[in-house]
Design an enzyme around this catalytic site. Structure first.
Site, PDB file in Angstrom:
ATOM      1  N   LEU A 115       0.571   6.250   0.373  1.00 30.57           N
ATOM      2  CA  LEU A 115       1.126   7.131   1.404  1.00 30.57           C
ATOM      3  C   LEU A 115       2.234   8.020   0.853  1.00 30.57           C
ATOM      4  O   LEU A 115       2.921   8.698   1.620  1.00 30.57           O
ATOM      5  CB  LEU A 115       1.680   6.300   2.574  1.00 30.57           C
ATOM      6  CG  LEU A 115       0.678   5.521   3.420  1.00 30.57           C
ATOM      7  CD1 LEU A 115       1.411   4.726   4.489  1.00 30.57           C
ATOM      8  CD2 LEU A 115      -0.333   6.455   4.058  1.00 30.57           C
TER       9      LEU A 115
ATOM     10  N   THR B 207       0.808  -1.225   0.000  1.00 29.89           N
ATOM     11  CA  THR B 207       0.000   0.000   0.000  1.00 29.89           C
ATOM     12  C   THR B 207       0.845   1.281   0.000  1.00 29.89           C
ATOM     13  O   THR B 207       0.305   2.371   0.150  1.00 29.89           O
ATOM     14  CB  THR B 207      -0.913   0.009   1.238  1.00 29.89           C
ATOM     15  OG1 THR B 207      -0.101  -0.128   2.423  1.00 29.89           O
ATOM     16  CG2 THR B 207      -1.908  -1.144   1.196  1.00 29.89           C
ATOM     17  N   GLU B 208       2.150   1.143  -0.196  1.00 32.81           N
ATOM     18  CA  GLU B 208       3.056   2.281  -0.032  1.00 32.81           C
ATOM     19  C   GLU B 208       2.695   3.490  -0.902  1.00 32.81           C
ATOM     20  O   GLU B 208       2.800   4.633  -0.463  1.00 32.81           O
ATOM     21  CB  GLU B 208       4.502   1.846  -0.329  1.00 32.81           C
ATOM     22  CG  GLU B 208       5.145   1.016   0.771  1.00 32.81           C
ATOM     23  CD  GLU B 208       4.878  -0.477   0.625  1.00 32.81           C
ATOM     24  OE1 GLU B 208       5.568  -1.276   1.261  1.00 32.81           O
ATOM     25  OE2 GLU B 208       3.956  -0.845  -0.140  1.00 32.81           O
ATOM     26  N   VAL B 209       2.286   3.249  -2.157  1.00 33.09           N
ATOM     27  CA  VAL B 209       2.027   4.382  -3.054  1.00 33.09           C
ATOM     28  C   VAL B 209       0.876   5.252  -2.565  1.00 33.09           C
ATOM     29  O   VAL B 209       0.775   6.426  -2.921  1.00 33.09           O
ATOM     30  CB  VAL B 209       1.732   3.902  -4.496  1.00 33.09           C
ATOM     31  CG1 VAL B 209       2.965   3.264  -5.108  1.00 33.09           C
ATOM     32  CG2 VAL B 209       0.540   2.959  -4.547  1.00 33.09           C
TER      33      VAL B 209
END
Length: 258
Positions: A138, A134-136
Site C-alpha cells: 500500500l 502487507t504495508e509495502v
C-alpha cells in the site's frame, strides 16, 4: 452501536475481545485507545493474573480500517506523529504489561493485527489463520511493529516477511517463532484457557512480572530508541506520494500499479 471491546474477568483471567466483526476487527483511533486502556485496566486489577486477547467474528484483525486509512492520508505530519505515538503506546503497553498476555487467534491477523497477535507473550492460533505485514503493498511501512519483529525472528526472516508483504500460514508463523501453538478451532479456546489456568495456579504473579521485565530489558535494550525512530518514519512515509497513491487505489478498490 456495539462496544468496540468486550471485557470480562473470571478465575483470575481477564478476557479482552476485539468486537468489530463487521469491520474485520480493523483498527480505528478509538479501538487503539480503548484497547490500550483495557490492557492497563487488567494490569492494575489485583484480581487479574493472566490476560487473554481474542476477537469476535472470523478475522482476528485486518489492520487499519478504510476510514482510518483515509484519515491518515489527509493528516498533517504533526497529526501523524501523534497517531504513531498512539500505536506505539498500544504495542509497548502490550509488550511491557506486568501480566502475561495470551493471544487466541482464530482468524487472519494482518498488518497491525499481525503485530497485535505476535507481540503477545504467548500466541495460540488455528491452522487456517493467515498472518502478514502487507504495508509495502500500500506504499506504507510496518515501522513500529518491525521493532519487535526483528527480535522475535531472524533478520533474514524479518526481511522476507516485511519486504514481500506476502501472507503466510500459521505453520510458517510457528516456524518463524512468531507464534507458540496451533490447535484446531474446536480445541483452541479450551487449550488457551487451560494454559492460562495453569499459570494462575502454578506460578507466582510477582515472578511472572519480573521475568517479563528481565526478558524485555535484557533482550531488547534498544527498543525505545528504535521506536523513537519508527514513530518519525511512520509519520513521514504517510506524506509520500506512494502512500497517497496506494491508499487512494485501495479505497477505490483499484489495482495498484507500482
Amino acid at each position: 452501536m456495539n462496544e468496540l471491546l468486550l471485557y470480562s474477568v473470571e478465575e483470575r483471567i481477564a478476557t479482552i475481545s476485539l468486537n468489530r466483526p463487521e469491520k474485520r476487527n480493523a483498527f480505528s483511533p478509538e479501538l487503539v485507545s480503548e484497547l490500550t486502556q483495557a490492557l492497563l485496566r487488567a494490569a492494575e486489577d489485583e484480581q487479574v493474573k493472566v490476560v487473554i486477547l481474542k476477537a469476535e467474528g472470523s478475522v482476528f484483525s485486518a489492520g487499519a480500517d478504510l476510514a482510518y486509512l483515509q484519515e491518515l492520508s489527509d493528516n498533517t505530519f504533526e497529526e501523524n506523529v501523534r497517531d504513531s505515538e498512539n500505536l506505539r503506546k498500544l504495542f509497548t503497553t502490550l509488550y511491557y504489561l506486568p501480566k502475561v498476555v495470551i493471544a487466541q487467534v482464530e482468524g487472519h491477523a494482518i498488518a497491525g493485527g499481525c503485530g497485535l497477535a505476535t507481540i503477545c507473550d504467548l500466541t495460540f492460533a488455528v491452522p487456517e489463520a493467515l498472518f502478514g505485514y502487507t504495508e509495502v503493498k500500500l506504499g506504507f511501512v510496518p515501522a513500529i511493529v518491525s521493532c519487535f519483529l526483528v527480535r522475535q525472528t531472524s533478520e533474514t526472516i524479518a526481511k522476507q516477511i516485511l519486504l514481500s508483504g506476502d501472507l503466510f500460514t500459521a505453520g510458517e508463523a510457528l516456524a518463524y517463532n512468531l507464534i507458540n501453538y496451533i490447535y484446531p478451532k474446536d480445541e483452541i479456546e479450551n487449550e488457551v484457557r487451560k494454559y492460562a489456568l495453569k499459570l494462575c495456579s502454578e506460578t507466582s504473579g510477582n515472578s511472572l512480572m519480573i521475568t517479563k521485565q528481565l526478558i524485555g530489558q535484557t533482550t531488547n535494550p534498544g527498543l525505545e530508541k528504535s521506536l523513537n525512530i519508527a514513530v518519525q518514519l511512520n509519520a513521514r512515509v504517510r506524506e509520500s506520494e506512494d502512500f497517497k497513491k496506494g491508499i487512494a487505489a485501495f479505497l477505490q478498490k483499484e489495482q495498484i500499479k507500482w
